[in-house]
Enzyme design. Structure first.
Site, PDB file in Angstrom:
ATOM      1  CD  GLU A   1       4.887  -3.378  -4.300  1.00  0.00           C
ATOM      2  OE1 GLU A   1       4.630  -2.439  -4.475  1.00  0.00           O
ATOM      3  OE2 GLU A   1       3.867  -4.369  -4.609  1.00  0.00           O
TER       4      GLU A   1
ATOM      5  CB  VAL B   1      -0.437   3.211   5.383  1.00  0.00           C
ATOM      6  CG1 VAL B   1      -0.651   1.612   6.362  1.00  0.00           C
ATOM      7  CG2 VAL B   1      -1.356   4.022   4.981  1.00  0.00           C
ATOM      8  N   GLY B   2       2.819   2.480   5.426  1.00  0.00           N
ATOM      9  CA  GLY B   2       4.143   1.450   5.553  1.00  0.00           C
ATOM     10  C   GLY B   2       5.007   2.226   6.656  1.00  0.00           C
TER      11      GLY B   2
ATOM     12  N   GLY C   1       0.781  -1.235  -0.233  1.00  0.00           N
ATOM     13  CA  GLY C   1      -0.127  -0.128   0.022  1.00  0.00           C
ATOM     14  C   GLY C   1       0.814   1.183  -0.034  1.00  0.00           C
ATOM     15  CB  SER C   2       0.149   4.753   0.814  1.00  0.00           C
ATOM     16  OG  SER C   2      -0.222   4.680   2.142  1.00  0.00           O
ATOM     17  CB  THR C   3       5.342   5.635   1.090  1.00  0.00           C
ATOM     18  OG1 THR C   3       5.782   5.008  -0.052  1.00  0.00           O
ATOM     19  CG2 THR C   3       6.573   5.899   2.160  1.00  0.00           C
TER      20      THR C   3
ATOM     21  CB  CYS D   1       2.695   0.171  -6.434  1.00  0.00           C
ATOM     22  SG  CYS D   1       3.128  -1.832  -6.642  1.00  0.00           S
TER      23      CYS D   1
END
Length: 486
Positions: free
Chosen positions: A254, A236-237, A232-234, A288
């Site tokens: 990822e 959130v990562g 998902g999004s950076t 992505c």
């Protein structure tokens, strides 16, 4: 599609289970916002119970034979093949993806299961290593990791879920999986149905349909899972990494990308345009790995821009279930509004709009900005939509510098007629993947898939995923009496 509608529930401890939250969620077709199905959302209590169930089930599953685990992969793949047309239809309707995208996604999912068959004998392998101590034998054992927490996104939900779930189970682990509920069928329900058909023991795979309002960070903070797998999004990562770090949990992340497509001075422009059109507009740019920036040497810039824009104008758009459609709807109105804001902000900043997209319901037709500077906001943000920036480079070397001038490092591509030089330049790009004379959207279950910098941590694909999803243990055996200094 109708075959799966009656399974519109979470799959917990081997049972199709109604959510206990009292809240329901409508899964929509993003083309016309028609309701595909309504699901009831599960609670944090149900999630906690799933982790406990998985913990107990994993103990027995870890004792299963390699052949038992292999047969589960074979049977799960068999289920997907038997229901191919219905699954493709559901992926298309639920994600807004074209028929091409839906077929690609199912094929990638099947390839993941087939690759997972090959790794079932990787656990319990014993490697002997030398010892300097007389009479000591060192054995290195590979064991299942335990329970894995899996969180998947809305864009390629079946593929991006299965690439964690299948190898995890094949390696003797249990999984608690939360798909994005807006694609609950593609990302969870159909996968659960496949493993149910395959005869996977109860509790080894649990799939929960819920949202953050119900469970908050419970997928991350529960003490049972040893690894958190997230795509998902950076931002959130980063949040996941922070929480996992406090508990010293492993992560497989990822995340976002700002993927460059580089056209060198010796490139074949027509072939580069063909590749760029696909790599930018497949699934409306909601991948992505999609091309975000097109960086072209000055000698080819005008020719490339003219041909690329002309092709982008011609792409058919509309109902994603129509086989002729290339550009379908974005997954929801929120994503569409976000994309429109990107366009508005870039125009206010004075960036040149060479092709301005049209909004048609939840569809945004291709939008191309040209003469973009890499420092412009539009060139530094992941678009995740059919919006792309054209950037001119003075030299091939500058093109590489521009490509690296981003916080991201997921995928990249270089077009050139000098393949040897292209590969050397590819090594200079700080990204997890670079493709020579191809576009940026490539995936396979037997390559090292993952990003650098803010695009993630860890690698998917065989054999790299084996290291991610297992633990090694050193056992030494002292066969001769050892003399100690005191």
């Amino acid at each position: 599609m109708e075959k799966f509608i009656n399974k519109n529930q979470s799959y917990l401890n081997g049972e199709w289970t109604e959510g206990q939250s009292g809240r329901s969620y409508n899964i929509l077709n993003p083309y016309d916002n028609s309701v595909i199905s309504t699901v009831t959302l599960a609670t944090s209590g149900q999630l906690a119970e799933s982790f406990e169930v998985a913990k107990q089930a994993q103990k027995d599953w870890a004792k299963s034979s390699a052949e038992e685990r292999r047969q589960i992969m074979v049977k799960a793949a068999e289920y997907l093949k038997q229901n191919r047309e219905e699954i493709i239809d559901m992926i298309s309707r639920e994600t807004g993806g074209s028929q091409i995208k839906a077929n690609v996604e199912l094929q990638l999912t099947l390839e993941i299961l087939e690759e997972a068959e090959k790794i079932t004998d990787e656990i319990y392998q014993v490697r002997e290593v030398p010892s300097a101590m007389d009479g000591k034998v060192n054995h290195i054992h590979r064991l299942p990791l335990g329970v894995i927490s899996s969180i998947s996104p809305f864009n390629f939900p079946m593929n991006l879920s299965m690439r964690t779930i299948a190898p995890a189970i094949a390696l003797g682990n249990a999984v608690v999986h939360k798909p994005d509920v807006q694609v609950g069928f593609s990302g969870g329900i159909i996968i659960a149905a496949a493993f149910e058909y395959a005869g996977l023991p109860k509790g080894v795979f649990n799939m929960i349909l819920t949202d953050l309002e119900e469970i908050g960070d419970d997928m991350l903070t529960n003490p049972i899972p040893r690894l958190i797998s997230f795509t998902g999004s950076t931002p959130v990562g980063q949040h996941i990494g922070e929480i996992a770090g406090k508990s010293l949990k492993r992560v497989a992340l990822e995340l976002g990308g700002n993927n460059p497509f580089i056209v060198l001075s010796d490139a074949d422009v027509d072939r580069a345009v063909d590749a760029a059109i696909f790599g930018k507009f497949i699934h409306q740019g909601q991948i992505c790995m999609c091309i975000n920036r097109i960086i072209v040497h000055k000698d080819l810039y005008e020719e490339f821009a003219e041909k690329f824009i002309a092709r982008a104008k011609e792409l058919p758009y509309g109902d994603q279930t129509d086989p002729k459609t290339v550009v379908g709807p974005l997954v929801n109105e929120r994503q569409l509004e976000k994309a429109l804001q990107f366009i508005s902000d870039a125009k206010k900043a004075g960036v040149n709009v060479a092709l301005e997209g049209e909004r048609v319901g939840n569809i945004l037709t291709p939008t191309v900005f040209r003469d973009v500077k890499n420092s412009d906001d539009i060139a530094q943000i992941e678009m995740f939509s059919p919006i792309v920036s054209l950037i001119q480079a003075e030299t091939d070397e500058e093109a590489i510098e521009i490509a690296n001038d981003t916080i991201y490092g997921l995928s990249s591509a270089i077009f050139t007629t000098d393949l040897e030089r292209g590969e050397k330049l590819g090594l200079q790009i700080d990204s997890g993947m670079t493709h020579i004379n191809d576009q940026t959207v490539n995936d396979a279950p037997n390559v090292s898939f993952g990003g650098n910098k803010m695009s993630g941590m860890g690698r998917f694909g065989n054999p790299w995923i084996v290291e991610e999803f297992t633990v090694t243990k050193w056992i030494s055996v002292q066969s001769k009496y050892r003399e100690y200094p005191f």
